[in-house]
Structure formats: structure tokens, C-alpha cells
Design an enzyme around this catalytic site. Structure first.
Site, PDB file in Angstrom:
ATOM      1  N   THR A   1       0.809  -1.224   0.000  1.00 43.37           N
ATOM      2  CA  THR A   1       0.000   0.000   0.000  1.00 43.37           C
ATOM      3  C   THR A   1       0.844   1.277   0.000  1.00 43.37           C
ATOM      4  O   THR A   1       0.288   2.367   0.038  1.00 43.37           O
ATOM      5  CB  THR A   1      -0.935   0.020   1.223  1.00 43.37           C
ATOM      6  OG1 THR A   1      -0.140  -0.010   2.428  1.00 43.37           O
ATOM      7  CG2 THR A   1      -1.880  -1.159   1.204  1.00 43.37           C
ATOM      8  N   GLY A   2       2.160   1.155  -0.039  1.00 42.65           N
ATOM      9  CA  GLY A   2       3.030   2.322  -0.048  1.00 42.65           C
ATOM     10  C   GLY A   2       3.159   2.937  -1.433  1.00 42.65           C
ATOM     11  O   GLY A   2       2.525   2.490  -2.405  1.00 42.65           O
TER      12      GLY A   2
ATOM     13  N   HIS B   1      13.394  11.140 -11.753  1.00 42.49           N
ATOM     14  CA  HIS B   1      14.755  11.595 -11.480  1.00 42.49           C
ATOM     15  C   HIS B   1      15.449  11.970 -12.790  1.00 42.49           C
ATOM     16  O   HIS B   1      15.201  11.364 -13.842  1.00 42.49           O
ATOM     17  CB  HIS B   1      15.576  10.491 -10.824  1.00 42.49           C
ATOM     18  CG  HIS B   1      15.259  10.264  -9.384  1.00 42.49           C
ATOM     19  ND1 HIS B   1      14.480  11.104  -8.634  1.00 42.49           N
ATOM     20  CD2 HIS B   1      15.652   9.258  -8.543  1.00 42.49           C
ATOM     21  CE1 HIS B   1      14.396  10.642  -7.398  1.00 42.49           C
ATOM     22  NE2 HIS B   1      15.091   9.521  -7.322  1.00 42.49           N
TER      23      HIS B   1
ATOM     24  N   CYS C   1      17.112   4.347  -6.301  1.00 37.62           N
ATOM     25  CA  CYS C   1      16.431   4.792  -7.516  1.00 37.62           C
ATOM     26  C   CYS C   1      17.307   5.698  -8.390  1.00 37.62           C
ATOM     27  O   CYS C   1      17.118   5.752  -9.608  1.00 37.62           O
ATOM     28  CB  CYS C   1      15.123   5.494  -7.174  1.00 37.62           C
ATOM     29  SG  CYS C   1      15.223   6.749  -5.891  1.00 37.62           S
TER      30      CYS C   1
END
Length: 358
Positions: free
Chosen positions: A18-19, A264, A139
């Protein structure tokens, strides 16, 4: 004649479903090949009981307890899309049952017995995992490494300098919500009338950032380390070395937060072992898996985080040979930090592992 027997499809458990990253992963599972049997969703007790759709099925979210891993065993995969402390606590619970863990946090990235994997670059590394865990990189590293890996294979990477321009969502929903709130505060201020208007408008509402992010850039991400480097900068350095198997590669990184929600961006200066031809380098990048080349500045074509958001590949442009060094190449790259930077990379690793048991 006896009919052939087929092994059941492996189960997949998603911890942190759920993040911010989990919410990106679930649609990805529906878009990719169906290699999974049972898919179970796990999250904190606050989210337990929610019902989410995955591969067209309504699935109830389980609370993160030992019972959530009941029935998992060899051949099954557990994805951890959680903070490092959660992964460190619960990943051994999953591996003790025989399942393989794919972890996207920093908990195991430095562990020499845990391979650090980006499938387009070193997918073979998933096969050697003495602890039963495979890690995905930060990331920022994931955003650039497919392009770097392709160029390294062609020219031999000798030195690297990188500046990142990081989206607020890298800090999860907290980061994205903080930027939205700051932008609202700034919009209601007398912006531009006096120096310091932005900081006064934002006040103490900096969220997870070291300074106001709205209409600003913040040259800091992580914790302070020796020599003035941030922990995030040192992590990108270490991860790049591990993934490319270049233990002594000179790497310099500056991490900068920018007021972008998703995507990014990085400026990259890569120096190689032999002379670089920019035309051929573009051909290498065009053929590289996980990379899209967008490089025609005369026509206004170059990558931006808005282009990359919601897409799978890294977008590369502004490719040019250095003016002062014929062995150096400079380029700009953008990627969706929640997608290729985390959720997609985890899904790709999990699929490689599932393929071992097919």
C-alpha cells in the site's frame, strides 16, 4: 502414456503493497506476463483489511506478521518495498521458509552475500544468492545504470561524475505531500517582493527535505558522512561499482533535490578506456535494453522527467563527446524513480527468479 506433470506457478508476496512503490507495482503486475500463481499483499497493521485489485482480482491486504508468510516455500518470491528497518526484520522470516526475497531497501545492498541487481545489466547475478536475498539499487543508480552498462560494455568505463536532480516522491508519499503543501503555501505568499519570501512562506514545513523545496533546489540528500559527502552520494557510488563489477572505479556524485513530483534526472560525465565516438555511442544507447534515446536538440527533443514519468525505460539525450577529452562522453538521463527506480526493477528480478523454477 503418462501425461507430463507441471510444477505449479510460484506464489508472489508483496510486502509494502500500500506504499508509494507498492501502488506502482500492482498495475505493473497486471501489465506483464502472468508467471505467478497466488499473489498476496502484505502491509502494516494500519493498512490491513484494505482490498486492492491485482491482475483483475480483488485481494485483501494482510497485516505484516509471521502468519502472512504461511504456506510460502521454495520457488516462491517475496518482494519487500519497505523501509530498511522493516526489510531487515522480516526478510529473514521469509527466507527461513525457503522463499527468495527481493528487497528494494538499503538493508542488504552492502552485503557481499546479497547480489545487487539491475536485470538489463547484471541479471545473471540473481542465481548466486547464499542468503536467499536479492537487492535492488537506489532509484538514482537504477535511473542511469542501464545506459552506463551498455556504454561500459562497448568502451570500458574508467571514471564517472554524476549530478542527480531527484524528485520529491523518492521520499515516498511523505515527500510528494510535502512538496504539494509547500507549493500551496508559496502560491499564497507575496512571492518575489522580498528576498527570502519562499523560506518564510514554507516556514517549518520542509518535510523530509533539508530546506524548502518549492521553487528551490536543495543540494543535499541523506546523512552527513566524513569529508562532507552525504550517505546518498556514497551509496550511489558504491552501488554503481558493485553492479558494473568495477571495485576501484573513481566515482563522484552530487545529489540534488528538485521540485519535481516524479522522475529523477541526472547529468553524467563518463570517461572510458578508449576514445569515444558520439555517433556510435548513440547507436549503442539505441540498442540498449531499458533505454530510449531522445536526442535532437535542434528540434527541441531531449528527455525531461515529465516525459519519463509513468514509463518503463530510462530516457537518454544530450549525448556529446567532451570538448576537452576524446575519451569522455556527457549525457542527460531521466527515469521514473518509482517505476524503473524501484517497482519495475523488483518485478523484473522476481520474474528472473520465477524462471528458474518454471
Amino acid at each position: 502414456m503418462t501425461a507430463p506433470r507441471f510444477a505449479p506457478a510460484p506464489a508472489l508476496a508483496v510486502v509494502g503493497a500500500t506504499g508509494a512503490v507498492g501502488s506502482v507495482l500492482l498495475p505493473i503486475l497486471s501489465q506483464r506476463a502472468d508467471v505467478w500463481g497466488d499473489i498476496r499483499l502484505i502491509a502494516s497493521s494500519r493498512s490491513a483489511g484494505r482490498v486492492l485489485a491485482v491482475r483483475g482480482r480483488e485481494t485483501e491486504v494482510l497485516a505484516l506478521t509471521e502468519d502472512a508468510f504461511e504456506g510460502l516455500g521454495p520457488g516462491d518470491v517475496v518482494l519487500f518495498l519497505t523501509p530498511a528497518e522493516v526489510s531487515a526484520r522480516w526478510a529473514p522470516v521469509a527466507t527461513a521458509r525457503g522463499a527468495v526475497v527481493v528487497d528494494q531497501s538499503a538493508a542488504f545492498r552492502d552485503d557481499p552475500e546479497v547480489p545487487l541487481v539491475v536485470p538489463e545489466v547484471n541479471g545473471h547475478a540473481v542465481r548466486i544468492r547464499p542468503r536467499g536475498i536479492v537487492a535492488g539499487p537506489d532509484c538514482v543508480t537504477a535511473s542511469m545504470i542501464a545506459a552506463l552498462g551498455a556504454l561500459h560494455s562497448e568502451y570500458g568505463l574508467a571514471e564517472l561524475a554524476v549530478s542527480s536532480y531527484q524528485a520529491a516522491s523518492a521520499a515516498g508519499r511523505t515527500g510528494a505531500e510535502a512538496l504539494r503543501k509547500q507549493l500551496t503555501l508559496v502560491a499564497g505568499s507575496t512571492l518575489g517582493e522580498q528576498p527570502g519570501d519562499v523560506r518564510r512562506a514554507v516556514g517549518e514545513e520542509t518535510g523530509p527535505f533539508a530546506a524548502p523545496l518549492a521553487l528551490n533546489v536543495v543540494p543535499w540528500s541523506g546523512e552527513l558522512c566524513e569529508g562532507g559527502w552525504s550517505s546518498h552520494e556514497l551509496a550511489v557510488r558504491a552501488e554503481t561499482r558493485r553492479i558494473l563489477d568495477l571495485e576501484a572505479l573513481p566515482v563522484s556524485v552530487t545529489c540534488v533535490q528538485v521540485p519535481v513530483l516524479t522522475g529523477h534526472s541526472l547529468t553524467v560525465r563518463a570517461r572510458f578506456e578508449r576514445e569515444v565516438d558520439a555517433v556510435h555511442a548513440r547507436e549503442v544507447l539505441e540498442a540498449a535494453p531499458g533505454v530510449v534515446l531522445v536526442d535532437d536538440p535542434a528540434a527541441g527533443e531531449f528527455p525531461t522527467p515529465t516525459d519519463a514519468a509513468g514509463t518503463d525505460p530510462a530516457w537518454v539525450g544530450r549525448v556529446r563527446r567532451s570538448l576537452d577529452d576524446p575519451r569522455a562522453l556527457e549525457f542527460f538521463v531521466c527515469a521514473d524513480n518509482l517505476r524503473k527506480g524501484a517497482a519495475l526493477n523488483a518485478a523484473q528480478i522476481a520474474e528472473l527468479i520465477a524462471g528458474e523454477f518454471a
